[in-house]
Enzyme design. Structure first.
Site, PDB file in Angstrom:
ATOM      1  N   HIS A 367     -24.246  57.442  78.206  1.00  0.00           N
ATOM      2  CA  HIS A 367     -23.145  56.711  77.583  1.00  0.00           C
ATOM      3  C   HIS A 367     -23.549  55.387  77.014  1.00  0.00           C
ATOM      4  O   HIS A 367     -23.016  54.949  76.008  1.00  0.00           O
ATOM      5  CB  HIS A 367     -21.960  56.656  78.534  1.00  0.00           C
ATOM      6  N   ARG A 474     -13.475  60.222  71.984  1.00  0.00           N
ATOM      7  CA  ARG A 474     -13.885  60.514  73.367  1.00  0.00           C
ATOM      8  C   ARG A 474     -13.044  59.670  74.315  1.00  0.00           C
ATOM      9  O   ARG A 474     -13.395  58.523  74.610  1.00  0.00           O
ATOM     10  CB  ARG A 474     -15.369  60.184  73.563  1.00  0.00           C
ATOM     11  N   ARG A 510      -9.899  64.046  72.215  1.00  0.00           N
ATOM     12  CA  ARG A 510     -10.405  65.014  73.184  1.00  0.00           C
ATOM     13  C   ARG A 510      -9.960  64.572  74.568  1.00  0.00           C
ATOM     14  O   ARG A 510     -10.119  63.395  74.909  1.00  0.00           O
ATOM     15  CB  ARG A 510     -11.926  65.072  73.123  1.00  0.00           C
ATOM     16  N   GLU A 609     -18.283  74.776  73.049  1.00  0.00           N
ATOM     17  CA  GLU A 609     -19.551  74.225  73.547  1.00  0.00           C
ATOM     18  C   GLU A 609     -20.088  75.001  74.735  1.00  0.00           C
ATOM     19  O   GLU A 609     -21.152  74.698  75.246  1.00  0.00           O
ATOM     20  CB  GLU A 609     -19.417  72.725  73.859  1.00  0.00           C
ATOM     21  N   ASN A 632     -23.983  69.394  71.016  1.00  0.00           N
ATOM     22  CA  ASN A 632     -24.868  68.823  72.047  1.00  0.00           C
ATOM     23  C   ASN A 632     -24.874  69.728  73.275  1.00  0.00           C
ATOM     24  O   ASN A 632     -25.918  70.074  73.809  1.00  0.00           O
ATOM     25  CB  ASN A 632     -24.398  67.431  72.480  1.00  0.00           C
ATOM     26  N   ASP A 633     -23.676  70.108  73.701  1.00  0.00           N
ATOM     27  CA  ASP A 633     -23.592  70.978  74.872  1.00  0.00           C
ATOM     28  C   ASP A 633     -23.897  72.426  74.516  1.00  0.00           C
ATOM     29  O   ASP A 633     -24.573  73.125  75.270  1.00  0.00           O
ATOM     30  CB  ASP A 633     -22.206  70.859  75.526  1.00  0.00           C
ATOM     31  N   ARG A 643     -29.878  68.734  78.129  1.00  0.00           N
ATOM     32  CA  ARG A 643     -29.922  67.868  76.949  1.00  0.00           C
ATOM     33  C   ARG A 643     -30.561  66.513  77.221  1.00  0.00           C
ATOM     34  O   ARG A 643     -30.927  65.800  76.299  1.00  0.00           O
ATOM     35  CB  ARG A 643     -28.511  67.712  76.358  1.00  0.00           C
ATOM     36  N   CYS A 680     -18.818  68.291  65.857  1.00  0.00           N
ATOM     37  CA  CYS A 680     -18.814  66.867  66.201  1.00  0.00           C
ATOM     38  C   CYS A 680     -19.990  66.454  67.085  1.00  0.00           C
ATOM     39  O   CYS A 680     -20.002  65.373  67.640  1.00  0.00           O
ATOM     40  CB  CYS A 680     -17.490  66.486  66.857  1.00  0.00           C
TER      41      CYS A 680
HETATM   42  C1  PEP Z   1     -20.985  67.780  72.288  1.00  0.00           C
HETATM   43  O1  PEP Z   1     -21.195  68.322  73.373  1.00  0.00           O
HETATM   44  O2  PEP Z   1     -21.582  68.095  71.238  1.00  0.00           O
HETATM   45  C2  PEP Z   1     -19.980  66.716  72.155  1.00  0.00           C
HETATM   46  C3  PEP Z   1     -19.605  66.277  70.975  1.00  0.00           C
HETATM   47  O3  PEP Z   1     -19.493  66.176  73.281  1.00  0.00           O
HETATM   48  P1  PEP Z   1     -20.300  65.178  74.260  1.00  0.00           P
HETATM   49  O4  PEP Z   1     -21.551  64.764  73.554  1.00  0.00           O
HETATM   50  O5  PEP Z   1     -19.381  64.038  74.530  1.00  0.00           O
HETATM   51  O6  PEP Z   1     -20.548  66.054  75.434  1.00  0.00           O
HETATM   52 MG    MG Z   2     -19.828  68.096  75.038  1.00  0.00          MG
END
Ligand code: PEP
Ligand code: MG
Length: 754
Positions: A367, A474, A510, A609, A632-633, A643, A680
């Site tokens: 974060h 977020r 979200r 995701e 990302n997930d 990740r 996203c």
């Molecule tokens: C993702 O997982 O791509 C996403 C946008 O959410 P976060 O990075 O907050 O898990």
């Molecule tokens: Mg995510």
């Protein structure tokens, strides 16, 4: 040889006199080695200094051939002296010549000495030199003697750190301390930052090493130790753990160490040897830091870090200064250097003065990384012992694109980076000129570019970038920077401000995505073997519906008569989505019962995701108003690759055919169901990946503010029809490729896109 028991105090006092004498640096060193040899009843005392080229050079000796001074050198790791420097540990030998690392330097004439005791000259865990005593007779030095030599080495470390010895360096050589360093870490947030080091937790520089009255120093130390224990007890009892982002288990560990007899005993011994209480803490801390830097076991390393932090607290208590710098007194062009940092601490600093951030710890998806990117602050992490390698005020360059950090950069490096920063600024100005240009491809396809956001400070970015809305808000960031659960009123107020800033532009909220690495310090921590696969996001929302209900109520209230878009993170089954939708339905009914105005529309979406959704994607699409891919997930779960795991970074590419097929599946399902599909994750903000996403059918991308310009520029140059045909052919013909990136780049180059 007289044991150094009564010795060190006398030695330290004599050293202080030598330090005050108006003699040149070489004379001072010569006097010091003679003093040490005399005090420790050794025939030899030699002092080696680490040079910038990682070679150790003999700077002074009593007992070895004087001609060898500034001539004898060895690499770190070479010979006994090199070994001590490399391991940063003392070496105590009865028969030095029989040690496998013994290397004979004929010019020194040292072969006649049997016993050998050498200690590293350490400062903040960094080896600056080596101090050795030798005796002809074969003997083992006792513990007190080792301690005494280490204490003396500390005084020598300060002499090296003062820079005084540079005058003695043979032409063409530099001593290591204060040398330019090029450090390689993990890029967290893009951009180039030039400025001066500001330590987030400023170290107390202990200037006064030698005590006038050891008994008084012992009392000071004991008082400070007691105050330290009391302060930890008080925090733990108050339960006010969120303050400063501390977790209970960290504080419990602190308390355990603070009551540890071994630690207190080592500190007391150091004071009784004649050091001031502060110097005693630093003396014990320095060994600990050296061990920490070399420790590879993550658990033990973490414990050594805890001990290090505890020593910092003790130093602060002794000096009466606060632990953390007050964010208000930040100089201009500050580059913050910290071991680790939470998002709240970063947000406390005056953003207009911050030019960069360097951390010892923190993954690219952490974060602090997300907040640094949102603030546009170049950031690099995973720089081992960063806080020990820099001094406040040092010149420093942070390259957030490559992960390089230059400490005390030479002039040419600094100029090169100034040039780079200027170029980037020009490019950003060009992007700004695109602010009001609509992102339309050359062949006339409209694309929607939106922002990822999470806090109030993100909102001005909407107007600055010309983004067409917020594609991912977020909501958990508000929870993470707070020191307790935000109330319904606080949540409503934030969402209302978001709506107000966005005006007519759409915002997709979200719901809370906590768990995994997103920990709320004030919530009981759940121990999990695999937190990323654990109790997180919508799973918590459905199991503890109170949290989710309150959040949805806040969103419905804040929306008033506007359009409200809500999406749910980590949905893995159709049933989970249905249950989440039902909670919204109940809250809508509840508000209606109390006569609260309903939003103009409420659209409910799914974050795609978790890979299980790929196999029911049509059914999900049929039930959702929109979908947004969290790449990302999705990537981490698709390839079963954490990740945040450094070792796996770059192992699986997003241009791998399996990944591209998965992404296309979602885009196709959205088109079939007639609902919008956006993406996203971080992929959306990278030009080549964004181009591929458009080719796969995505028409909405959400990203961090700095990416809007480059992505828009790419779109304006894009002949999407041609790119789509080429990428589809590539994908069809090369299912076995690890990645299609090179082919895609080649195509882009041929089309003049790169
Ligand atoms: C993702 O997982 O791509 C996403 C946008 O959410 P976060 O990075 O907050 O898990
Ligand atoms: Mg995510």
């Amino acid at each position: 040889m007289r044991g150094a028991l009564g010795g060190p105090r006398i030695l330290l006092r004599r050293l202080r006199e030598v330090m005050a004498e108006p003699v040149n640096a070489q004379e001072r060193l010569d006097k010091i080695v003679t003093l040490i040899a005399g005090n420790m009843v050794a025939e030899v005392c030699s002092f080696y200094v680490m040079r910038a080229d990682s070679t150790l050079e003999l700077y002074a000796t009593e007992g070895l051939a004087r001609e060898a001074v500034h001539k004898t050198t060895m690499r770190a790791g070479e010979g006994l002296v090199g070994l001590i420097a490399q391991r940063a540990e003392p070496l105590n030998l009865t028969h030095a010549q029989t040690h496998p690392s013994f290397s004979y330097k004929p010019e020194t004439g040292e072969e006649i000495y049997q016993s050998f005791l050498g200690v590293p000259v350490l400062r903040q865990g960094v080896t600056l030199g080596v101090l050795v005593v030798q005796n002809k007779s074969s003997r083992l030095y006792v513990e007190e003697e080792i301690e005494a030599l280490q204490t003396t080495a500390m005084v020598l470390a300060e002499i090296i750190a003062s820079g005084e010895l540079q005058a003695l360096a043979p032409p063409g050589t530099d001593i290591a301390v204060r040398r330019p360093l090029a450090l390689e870490g993990q890029a967290l947030a893009d951009g180039v930052g030039l400025g001066h080091v500001v330590l987030h937790q400023p170290r107390i520089v202990v200037k006064n090493l030698i005590a006038d009255d050891p008994v008084k120093e012992k009392e000071r130390l004991e008082k400070a130790l007691a105050a330290l224990r009391e302060s930890l007890d008080a925090i733990l009892e108050r339960g006010d753990l969120a303050h400063g982002g501390e977790h209970r288990d960290v504080l419990e560990t602190f308390r355990m160490f603070a009551s540890d007899r071994g630690w207190a005993r080592r500190l007391t011994e150091a004071v009784m040897s004649g050091l001031t209480a502060e110097a005693a803490v630093e003396r014990v801390q320095s060994d600990n830091r050296a061990r920490m830097v070399r420790q590879t076991d993550p658990y033990l390393r973490e414990r050594l870090h805890d001990l290090d932090e505890l020593a910092d607290r003790l130093l602060n208590l002794l000096s009466g200064r606060p632990m953390t710098r007050t964010a208000g007194d930040l100089p201009d062009n500050a580059i913050l250097v910290a071991r680790s940092m939470g998002p709240a601490a970063l947000l406390d600093y005056d953003r207009s003065r911050l030019r960069g951030l360097v951390l010892e710890e923190g993954g690219p998806q952490s974060h602090i990384a997300i907040v640094a990117r949102a603030l546009g602050i170049p950031a690099v992490s995973m720089i081992n012992n960063a806080t020990g390698l820099v001094e406040s005020g040092d010149g420093i360059v942070v390259d957030g694109a490559t992960g390089l950090v230059h400490v005390r950069p030479p002039a040419d490096i600094e100029h090169a980076y100034q040039e780079k920063a200027r170029l980037r600024a020009t490019r950003q100005a060009q992007y700004r000129s695109l602010r009001d240009v609509k992102p339309v491809t050359k062949d006339g396809i409209d694309i929607s570019l939106q922002l990822n956001a999470g806090l109030l400070f993100d909102l001005p970015n909407l107007a600055e970038t010309g983004a067409q809305g917020i594609g991912l808000f977020r909501t958990e960031l508000q929870f993470m920077v707070a020191d307790r659960l935000p109330t319904l009123g606080e949540q409503t107020a934030l969402y209302r401000s978001v709506f107000e800033s966005a005006g007519d532009l759409p915002v997709t909220f979200r719901t809370l995505d906590i768990g995994g690495d997103k920990i709320l310090p004030y919530m009981a921590k759940v121990e999990e073997e695999n937190p990323a696969l654990g109790w997180r996001a919508i799973r918590i929302g459905l199991d503890r519906p109170g949290l989710l209900r309150a959040q949805i109520r806040a969103l419905l209230r804040a929306a008033e008569d506007r359009d409200l878009k809500i999406m749910f993170p980590m949905i893995a089954t159709i049933d989970e989505f249905e249950r989440a939708k039902a909670i919204v339905g109940r809250e809508q009914a509840h508000l209606a019962r109390f006569g609260h105005p309903a939003p103009r529309s409420v659209q409910l979406g799914v974050m795609v995701e978790v890979p299980s959704l790929l196999f029911v994607i049509d059914e999900i699409a049929a039930r959702a108003d929109f979908m947004s891919v969290g790449s990302n997930d999705l990537m981490q779960f698709l390839f079963a690759a954490d990740r945040d795991n450094q070792q796996l970074a770059g192992r699986f590419d997003s241009c791998n055919p399996a990944c591209l097929r998965a992404l296309k599946l979602v885009a196709d399902a959205g088109a079939k169901a007639g609902i919008p599909v956006t993406l996203c994750g971080e992929l959306a903000g990278r030009p080549v990946d964004a181009m591929v996403l458009l080719a796969l059918g995505y028409r909405g991308l959400s990203m961090s503010p700095l990416s809007i310009g480059p992505i828009k520029a790419m779109i304006l140059d894009l002949e999407l029809g041609t790119v789509r045909d080429t990428i589809e052919t590539l994908l069809r013909n090369n299912p076995e490729a690890a990645s299609l990136r090179e082919d895609i780049l080649g195509m882009a180059r041929d089309m003049g896109l790169v």
